[in-house]
Design a protein around this motif. Structure first.
Motif, PDB file in Angstrom:
ATOM      1  N   SER A  13      16.407  -2.210  14.164  1.00 49.27           N
ATOM      2  CA  SER A  13      17.425  -1.354  14.780  1.00 49.27           C
ATOM      3  C   SER A  13      17.418   0.082  14.284  1.00 49.27           C
ATOM      4  CB  SER A  13      18.823  -1.952  14.554  1.00 49.27           C
ATOM      5  OG  SER A  13      19.141  -1.932  13.170  1.00 49.27           O
ATOM      6  N   THR A  14      16.961   0.322  13.068  1.00 45.46           N
ATOM      7  CA  THR A  14      17.042   1.680  12.528  1.00 45.46           C
ATOM      8  C   THR A  14      15.766   2.057  11.803  1.00 45.46           C
ATOM      9  OG1 THR A  14      18.147   0.841  10.541  1.00 45.46           O
ATOM     10  CG2 THR A  14      19.555   1.644  12.285  1.00 45.46           C
ATOM     11  N   ARG A  15      14.647   1.854  12.445  1.00 50.64           N
ATOM     12  CA  ARG A  15      13.357   2.090  11.807  1.00 50.64           C
ATOM     13  C   ARG A  15      13.259   3.499  11.215  1.00 50.64           C
ATOM     14  NH1 ARG A  15       8.585  -0.410  11.965  1.00 50.64           N
ATOM     15  NH2 ARG A  15       9.314  -1.869  13.553  1.00 50.64           N
ATOM     16  N   ARG A  16      13.808   4.494  11.920  1.00 50.28           N
ATOM     17  CA  ARG A  16      13.655   5.869  11.457  1.00 50.28           C
ATOM     18  C   ARG A  16      14.390   6.148  10.158  1.00 50.28           C
ATOM     19  NH1 ARG A  16      15.239   9.340  16.604  1.00 50.28           N
ATOM     20  NH2 ARG A  16      16.791   7.678  16.660  1.00 50.28           N
ATOM     21  N   SER A  17      15.425   5.333   9.852  1.00 49.28           N
ATOM     22  CA  SER A  17      16.195   5.588   8.634  1.00 49.28           C
ATOM     23  C   SER A  17      15.635   4.867   7.418  1.00 49.28           C
ATOM     24  CB  SER A  17      17.658   5.168   8.838  1.00 49.28           C
ATOM     25  OG  SER A  17      17.765   3.756   8.781  1.00 49.28           O
ATOM     26  N   LEU A  18      14.651   4.008   7.621  1.00 42.85           N
ATOM     27  CA  LEU A  18      14.123   3.244   6.501  1.00 42.85           C
ATOM     28  C   LEU A  18      13.227   4.101   5.611  1.00 42.85           C
ATOM     29  CD1 LEU A  18      13.239  -0.112   8.273  1.00 42.85           C
ATOM     30  CD2 LEU A  18      15.067   0.268   6.629  1.00 42.85           C
ATOM     31  N   PRO A  19      13.168   3.775   4.328  1.00 46.23           N
ATOM     32  CA  PRO A  19      12.268   4.512   3.436  1.00 46.23           C
ATOM     33  C   PRO A  19      10.820   4.326   3.871  1.00 46.23           C
ATOM     34  CG  PRO A  19      13.829   3.162   2.200  1.00 46.23           C
ATOM     35  CD  PRO A  19      13.959   2.753   3.618  1.00 46.23           C
ATOM     36  N   PRO A  20       9.970   5.301   3.601  1.00 45.29           N
ATOM     37  CA  PRO A  20       8.552   5.132   3.915  1.00 45.29           C
ATOM     38  C   PRO A  20       7.963   3.992   3.102  1.00 45.29           C
ATOM     39  CG  PRO A  20       8.888   7.056   2.534  1.00 45.29           C
ATOM     40  CD  PRO A  20      10.245   6.603   2.957  1.00 45.29           C
ATOM     41  N   ALA A  21       7.167   3.142   3.758  1.00 48.70           N
ATOM     42  CA  ALA A  21       6.541   2.000   3.086  1.00 48.70           C
ATOM     43  C   ALA A  21       5.243   2.453   2.437  1.00 48.70           C
ATOM     44  CB  ALA A  21       6.291   0.874   4.082  1.00 48.70           C
ATOM     45  N   ILE A  22       5.102   2.194   1.149  1.00 48.99           N
ATOM     46  CA  ILE A  22       4.024   2.751   0.334  1.00 48.99           C
ATOM     47  C   ILE A  22       3.257   1.612  -0.337  1.00 48.99           C
ATOM     48  CG2 ILE A  22       3.575   4.087  -1.763  1.00 48.99           C
ATOM     49  CD1 ILE A  22       6.109   5.727  -1.024  1.00 48.99           C
ATOM     50  N   ARG A  23       1.959   1.709  -0.313  1.00 48.60           N
ATOM     51  CA  ARG A  23       1.138   0.728  -1.031  1.00 48.60           C
ATOM     52  C   ARG A  23       1.038   1.116  -2.507  1.00 48.60           C
ATOM     53  NH1 ARG A  23      -1.468  -2.769   2.341  1.00 48.60           N
ATOM     54  NH2 ARG A  23      -1.694  -2.140   4.532  1.00 48.60           N
ATOM     55  N   LEU A  24       0.981   0.107  -3.332  1.00 46.98           N
ATOM     56  CA  LEU A  24       0.911   0.355  -4.774  1.00 46.98           C
ATOM     57  C   LEU A  24      -0.319   1.180  -5.141  1.00 46.98           C
ATOM     58  CD1 LEU A  24       2.354  -0.265  -7.450  1.00 46.98           C
ATOM     59  CD2 LEU A  24       0.999  -2.355  -7.613  1.00 46.98           C
ATOM     60  N   ASP A  25      -1.410   1.001  -4.381  1.00 44.90           N
ATOM     61  CA  ASP A  25      -2.634   1.756  -4.663  1.00 44.90           C
ATOM     62  C   ASP A  25      -2.798   2.945  -3.724  1.00 44.90           C
ATOM     63  OD1 ASP A  25      -3.142   0.431  -2.311  1.00 44.90           O
ATOM     64  OD2 ASP A  25      -5.035  -0.477  -2.957  1.00 44.90           O
ATOM     65  N   GLY A  26      -1.699   3.390  -3.107  1.00 49.45           N
ATOM     66  CA  GLY A  26      -1.766   4.462  -2.132  1.00 49.45           C
ATOM     67  C   GLY A  26      -1.683   5.850  -2.746  1.00 49.45           C
ATOM     68  N   PRO A  27      -1.822   6.872  -1.920  1.00 48.05           N
ATOM     69  CA  PRO A  27      -1.836   8.260  -2.418  1.00 48.05           C
ATOM     70  C   PRO A  27      -0.499   8.712  -2.983  1.00 48.05           C
ATOM     71  CG  PRO A  27      -1.825   8.200  -0.010  1.00 48.05           C
ATOM     72  CD  PRO A  27      -2.069   6.801  -0.464  1.00 48.05           C
ATOM     73  N   GLU A  28       0.604   8.123  -2.523  1.00 47.99           N
ATOM     74  CA  GLU A  28       1.919   8.535  -3.017  1.00 47.99           C
ATOM     75  C   GLU A  28       2.077   8.188  -4.509  1.00 47.99           C
ATOM     76  OE1 GLU A  28       2.143   7.478   1.346  1.00 47.99           O
ATOM     77  OE2 GLU A  28       1.421   6.473  -0.480  1.00 47.99           O
ATOM     78  N   ILE A  29       1.647   6.976  -4.885  1.00 49.69           N
ATOM     79  CA  ILE A  29       1.716   6.578  -6.294  1.00 49.69           C
ATOM     80  C   ILE A  29       0.709   7.382  -7.111  1.00 49.69           C
ATOM     81  CG2 ILE A  29       1.477   4.668  -7.920  1.00 49.69           C
ATOM     82  CD1 ILE A  29       3.936   4.495  -6.085  1.00 49.69           C
ATOM     83  N   ALA A  30      -0.461   7.641  -6.532  1.00 45.67           N
ATOM     84  CA  ALA A  30      -1.468   8.453  -7.230  1.00 45.67           C
ATOM     85  C   ALA A  30      -0.930   9.845  -7.514  1.00 45.67           C
ATOM     86  CB  ALA A  30      -2.741   8.525  -6.392  1.00 45.67           C
ATOM     87  N   ARG A  31      -0.128  10.370  -6.606  1.00 49.14           N
ATOM     88  CA  ARG A  31       0.429  11.712  -6.834  1.00 49.14           C
ATOM     89  C   ARG A  31       1.427  11.696  -7.983  1.00 49.14           C
ATOM     90  NH1 ARG A  31       2.655  15.874  -2.173  1.00 49.14           N
ATOM     91  NH2 ARG A  31       3.237  17.571  -3.595  1.00 49.14           N
ATOM     92  N   VAL A  32       2.205  10.640  -8.095  1.00 46.75           N
ATOM     93  CA  VAL A  32       3.119  10.516  -9.236  1.00 46.75           C
ATOM     94  C   VAL A  32       2.321  10.439 -10.531  1.00 46.75           C
ATOM     95  CG1 VAL A  32       4.916   9.114 -10.314  1.00 46.75           C
ATOM     96  CG2 VAL A  32       4.920   9.445  -7.837  1.00 46.75           C
ATOM     97  N   GLN A  33       1.191   9.734 -10.511  1.00 44.05           N
ATOM     98  CA  GLN A  33       0.350   9.671 -11.708  1.00 44.05           C
ATOM     99  C   GLN A  33      -0.132  11.056 -12.118  1.00 44.05           C
ATOM    100  OE1 GLN A  33      -2.317   6.126 -10.439  1.00 44.05           O
ATOM    101  NE2 GLN A  33      -2.095   5.954 -12.668  1.00 44.05           N
ATOM    102  N   GLU A  34      -0.505  11.872 -11.137  1.00 39.68           N
ATOM    103  CA  GLU A  34      -0.938  13.233 -11.443  1.00 39.68           C
ATOM    104  C   GLU A  34       0.175  14.021 -12.127  1.00 39.68           C
ATOM    105  OE1 GLU A  34      -2.221  15.052  -7.866  1.00 39.68           O
ATOM    106  OE2 GLU A  34      -3.870  13.656  -7.514  1.00 39.68           O
ATOM    107  N   LEU A  35       1.399  13.835 -11.653  1.00 41.06           N
ATOM    108  CA  LEU A  35       2.538  14.536 -12.240  1.00 41.06           C
ATOM    109  C   LEU A  35       2.874  13.983 -13.623  1.00 41.06           C
ATOM    110  CD1 LEU A  35       4.847  14.690  -9.075  1.00 41.06           C
ATOM    111  CD2 LEU A  35       3.567  16.591 -10.083  1.00 41.06           C
ATOM    112  N   ALA A  36       2.669  12.682 -13.815  1.00 40.00           N
ATOM    113  CA  ALA A  36       3.055  12.028 -15.069  1.00 40.00           C
ATOM    114  C   ALA A  36       2.201  12.493 -16.241  1.00 40.00           C
ATOM    115  CB  ALA A  36       2.964  10.513 -14.922  1.00 40.00           C
ATOM    116  N   GLY A  37       0.904  12.625 -16.025  1.00 40.82           N
ATOM    117  CA  GLY A  37       0.035  12.999 -17.145  1.00 40.82           C
ATOM    118  C   GLY A  37       0.107  11.985 -18.271  1.00 40.82           C
TER     119      GLY A  37
END
Length: 300
Positions: A61-85
């Motif tokens: 019913s509200t697909r647009r309001s849902l958080p983006p679905a992210i894979r554990l090995d995806g680029p979004e987590i990799a970007r956090v790793q870059e920031l984490a150092g």
């Protein structure tokens, strides 16, 4: 050996670029204070649900309001790793399973070079199951700052969840939340709200129950119909709050010494040692007898 840890109170939305900028800013602030572990809130990548209860978000019913679905090995987590150092980070997100359809309210612990562990939320409140599937495991893992376990939000209401991690050797439990104020009869001052009170009491009780360091992060501000209560904190194994943000956004920072504190706190009364598992079998038996009745009451 002492380490400095920080717990985050901040507002995260659907705007991933806003999220990354805020993560980077908070990490810079934490590093300036010598912090080696930073705990971000539940759903810090992509935001939480916009509502709960009978009008909760659903995939249909509200697909647009849902958080983006992210894979554990995806680029979004990799970007956090870059920031984490070199900093160890725990952070919440919506995880997409390998089947490409199933979603979990999840968290990951990582630094720039390693993913140390991940977790899928087990306990689901107020219709959250309309948006996420439930996890089924509590597991601690080793990190550069100590043996660590993770929970998400409603998990903290269940003593068994924290005990499972403590029995698996967790020295630090990170409890990430998007914990809102009460939906009805909300207190004018959110610090006095009954849901703020419960949030804080659970944190103190779980730390003291298991004699572990408890790091509780939380969202702040508002999102959709939810108004968050902040109160990120660090609690020691004696149930003492070492640092807290109260309602504000920012970092709760504390220096902790796991080995020395455990020697002091667990030297006499050691709760894990003094348990009587031979007496507790009735808990599982009661669950088997009454769970169907409880479910009927909940849906009456």
């Amino acid at each position: 050996m002492s380490v400095t840890v920080a717990s985050v109170s901040a507002n995260f939305t659907r705007d991933l670029e806003q999220n990354y900028a805020l993560i980077a800013q908070l990490l810079d602030d934490a590093r300036d204070r010598g912090t080696e572990l930073v705990a971000f809130p539940e759903a810090a990548i992509g935001g939480y649900l916009s509502s709960l209860g009978n009008h909760g978000d659903t995939v249909k019913s509200t697909r647009r309001s849902l958080p983006p679905a992210i894979r554990l090995d995806g680029p979004e987590i990799a970007r956090v790793q870059e920031l984490a150092g070199d900093t160890v980070v725990t952070i919440g997100f919506c995880e997409l399973d390998d089947d490409g359809e199933t979603r979990y309210n999840a968290a990951v612990c990582l630094d720039g070079g390693t993913v140390y562990g991940s977790y899928r939320k087990v306990h689901q409140p107020l219709g959250e199951n309309m948006s996420y599937s439930a996890g089924s495991e509590y597991r601690a893992f080793d990190t550069p700052v100590g043996r660590l376990g993770m929970q998400i939000c409603y998990d903290k209401a269940f003593p068994e969840a924290a005990r499972m991690l403590a029995l698996d050797g967790a020295e630090i439990v990170v409890s990430m939340s998007a914990w809102p104020a009460a939906r009805t009869a909300t207190a004018e001052d959110l610090q006095d709200d009954r849901w703020t009170y419960r949030f804080n009491q659970f944190d103190i009780a779980r730390a003291l129950d298991n004699q572990v360091f408890w790091i509780a992060s939380n969202q702040s501000g508002t999102f959709g119909s939810l108004r968050y209560v902040g109160n990120a904190k660090v609690v020691d194994p004696g149930g003492n709050v070492l640092a807290t943000t109260l309602l504000g956004a920012g970092l709760a920072v504390a220096e902790i010494d796991v080995d020395e504190t455990f020697r002091a706190m667990r030297g006499g009364m050691f709760h894990l040692r003094d348990r009587r598992p031979d007496v507790y079998g009735a808990i599982a038996e009661a669950d088997a007898r009454h769970v169907n009745g409880w479910r009927e009451l909940a849906h009456a």
